[in-house]
Design an enzyme around this catalytic site. Structure first.
Site, PDB file in Angstrom:
ATOM      1  N   ASP A  44       0.842  -1.206   0.000  1.00  0.00           N
ATOM      2  CA  ASP A  44       0.000   0.000   0.000  1.00  0.00           C
ATOM      3  C   ASP A  44       0.876   1.255   0.000  1.00  0.00           C
ATOM      4  O   ASP A  44       0.371   2.376  -0.071  1.00  0.00           O
ATOM      5  CB  ASP A  44      -1.013  -0.012   1.154  1.00  0.00           C
ATOM      6  CG  ASP A  44      -0.366  -0.068   2.528  1.00  0.00           C
ATOM      7  OD1 ASP A  44       0.874  -0.171   2.614  1.00  0.00           O
ATOM      8  OD2 ASP A  44      -1.112  -0.012   3.534  1.00  0.00           O
ATOM      9  N   SER A  45       2.205   1.056   0.024  1.00  0.00           N
ATOM     10  CA  SER A  45       3.139   2.170  -0.198  1.00  0.00           C
ATOM     11  C   SER A  45       2.829   2.835  -1.539  1.00  0.00           C
ATOM     12  O   SER A  45       3.233   3.971  -1.783  1.00  0.00           O
ATOM     13  CB  SER A  45       4.591   1.678  -0.168  1.00  0.00           C
ATOM     14  OG  SER A  45       4.762   0.571  -1.029  1.00  0.00           O
ATOM     15  N   ASP A  83      -1.139  -6.123  -0.162  1.00  0.00           N
ATOM     16  CA  ASP A  83      -1.400  -5.496   1.132  1.00  0.00           C
ATOM     17  C   ASP A  83      -2.893  -5.309   1.354  1.00  0.00           C
ATOM     18  O   ASP A  83      -3.610  -4.872   0.440  1.00  0.00           O
ATOM     19  CB  ASP A  83      -0.743  -4.107   1.175  1.00  0.00           C
ATOM     20  CG  ASP A  83       0.472  -4.072   2.077  1.00  0.00           C
ATOM     21  OD1 ASP A  83       0.588  -4.940   2.975  1.00  0.00           O
ATOM     22  OD2 ASP A  83       1.315  -3.178   1.874  1.00  0.00           O
ATOM     23  N   GLU A 115      -1.005  -5.490   8.732  1.00  0.00           N
ATOM     24  CA  GLU A 115      -0.154  -4.910   9.771  1.00  0.00           C
ATOM     25  C   GLU A 115      -0.669  -5.242  11.170  1.00  0.00           C
ATOM     26  O   GLU A 115      -1.882  -5.224  11.397  1.00  0.00           O
ATOM     27  CB  GLU A 115      -0.082  -3.384   9.582  1.00  0.00           C
ATOM     28  CG  GLU A 115       0.548  -2.988   8.260  1.00  0.00           C
ATOM     29  CD  GLU A 115       0.688  -1.480   8.069  1.00  0.00           C
ATOM     30  OE1 GLU A 115       0.361  -0.707   9.001  1.00  0.00           O
ATOM     31  OE2 GLU A 115       1.145  -1.079   6.985  1.00  0.00           O
ATOM     32  N   GLU A 182       9.748  -3.826  10.150  1.00  0.00           N
ATOM     33  CA  GLU A 182      10.190  -2.553   9.552  1.00  0.00           C
ATOM     34  C   GLU A 182      10.765  -1.604  10.594  1.00  0.00           C
ATOM     35  O   GLU A 182      10.166  -1.368  11.641  1.00  0.00           O
ATOM     36  CB  GLU A 182       8.976  -1.906   8.843  1.00  0.00           C
ATOM     37  CG  GLU A 182       9.305  -0.581   8.180  1.00  0.00           C
ATOM     38  CD  GLU A 182       8.240  -0.108   7.193  1.00  0.00           C
ATOM     39  OE1 GLU A 182       7.283  -0.859   6.876  1.00  0.00           O
ATOM     40  OE2 GLU A 182       8.386   1.041   6.720  1.00  0.00           O
TER      41      GLU A 182
HETATM   42  O1  KIV Z   1       3.623  -1.107   1.523  1.00  0.00           O
HETATM   43  C1  KIV Z   1       4.772  -1.549   1.421  1.00  0.00           C
HETATM   44  O2  KIV Z   1       5.471  -1.359   0.410  1.00  0.00           O
HETATM   45  C2  KIV Z   1       5.310  -2.307   2.551  1.00  0.00           C
HETATM   46  C3  KIV Z   1       6.777  -2.545   2.571  1.00  0.00           C
HETATM   47  C4  KIV Z   1       7.469  -1.324   3.023  1.00  0.00           C
HETATM   48  C5  KIV Z   1       7.120  -3.717   3.395  1.00  0.00           C
HETATM   49  O3  KIV Z   1       4.591  -2.675   3.409  1.00  0.00           O
END
Ligand code: KIV
Length: 280
Positions: A44-45, A83, A115, A182
């Site tokens: 979700d980044s 995610d 998460e 993280e």
């Molecule tokens: O959303 C993402 O890219 C992540 C990574 C930083 C592990 O959760």
């Protein structure tokens, strides 16, 4: 054959380091897949590095499904992990299951990531019981940045470090096949790797982890609003793209582009007739 969670567990057993990388679209997924990366995360980044939000919180299920489906079309060998976005697994178990199922059925993912540790263990168990592999994510969990007061390192005190170990154990016991950790001290993630038998994939968590994950846009210098300390720049694609774009702009202005090679030409007879028609 597509990489499996069984092969992943084997890698940890053999002490073989695990590379994981994010991807958010079809062409990038094809490249990452062809390069032999076994785990592709549709993180979700993408809310920050692709859509320009200042956190991952605005990312919705529809956005995740849309990008996951594009990545799945491009990744033929890697295990695609999607995610679960902000509040998509907290409201009710029915909604959680529906959302995890969408990422698999509409998005084509082979696993989901969410998460949290002890607090989401029951949720993880319910999803795993339905046959959906789950990856955990603890430490600096970006969906909780407002709780943390920003993108801050976690697990630096005795109490918070001990809690993170408990979180990793709770995720393993709930059936998670791996856990991302993280922005925590390297010594803590190393200890975590010894305490759980599932792979611990680190980001900003030191070299002792079983594997590493990076955000692809950080790796290539394509996102510069916020550069985490743990991000390593493997290539400067933004500079290469800027140079190519200036070249294109100059060629359009000077008339050097397009040439005959990039143009279509018309049959001479048709052209002659067209000209005489337009004279009438
Ligand atoms: O959303 C993402 O890219 C992540 C990574 C930083 C592990 O959760």
């Amino acid at each position: 054959m597509r990489f499996s969670i069984t092969q992943l567990k084997e890698m940890k057993r053999r002490g073989e380091k695990i590379p994981m990388l994010t991807a958010y679209d079809y062409p990038t997924a094809r490249i990452v897949d062809a390069a032999g990366v076994p785990l592709i995360l549709v993180g979700d980044s993408l809310g920050m590095v692709v859509l320009g939000y200042d956190s991952t919180i605005p990312v919705t299920m529809d956005v995740m499904v849309h990008h996951t489906a594009a990545v799945s079309r491009g990744a033929k060998n890697a295990l695609v992990i999607a995610d679960m976005p902000f509040m998509s697994y907290q409201i009710s178990i029915e909604q959680t299951m529906h959302n995890a199922a969408r990422l698999m059925q509409e998005g084509g993912a082979q696993a989901v990531k969410l998460e949290g540790g002890v607090t989401v263990a029951d949720t993880v168990r319910r999803i795993v019981d339905c046959g959906i592999p789950v990856m955990g994510h603890i430490g600096l969990t970006p969906q909780s940045i407002h709780q943390f007061g920003g993108f801050k390192a976690q697990g630096k005190t005795l109490a918070t470090a001990a809690k993170l170990i408990d979180d990793a154990i709770a995720l393993e016991q709930a059936g998670a096949f791996a856990v991302v950790v993280e922005t925590v001290p390297a010594e803590l993630s190393e200890m975590m790797c010894r305490k759980v038998s599932i792979p611990v994939i680190g980001i900003g968590a030191g070299a002792g982890c079983d594997g590493q994950v990076q955000v692809i846009s950080d790796m290539f210098g394509l996102y510069t609003d916020f550069i985490p300390r743990h991000a390593k720049r493997y290539a400067q694609l933004a500079d290469i793209m800027t140079e190519a774009i200036s070249h294109y702009v100059n060629e359009v202005k000077s008339g050097a582009f397009p040439t005959a090679k990039e143009s279509l030409s018309m049959d001479k007879d048709i052209l002659t007739k067209l000209e005489s028609l337009s004279c009438e």
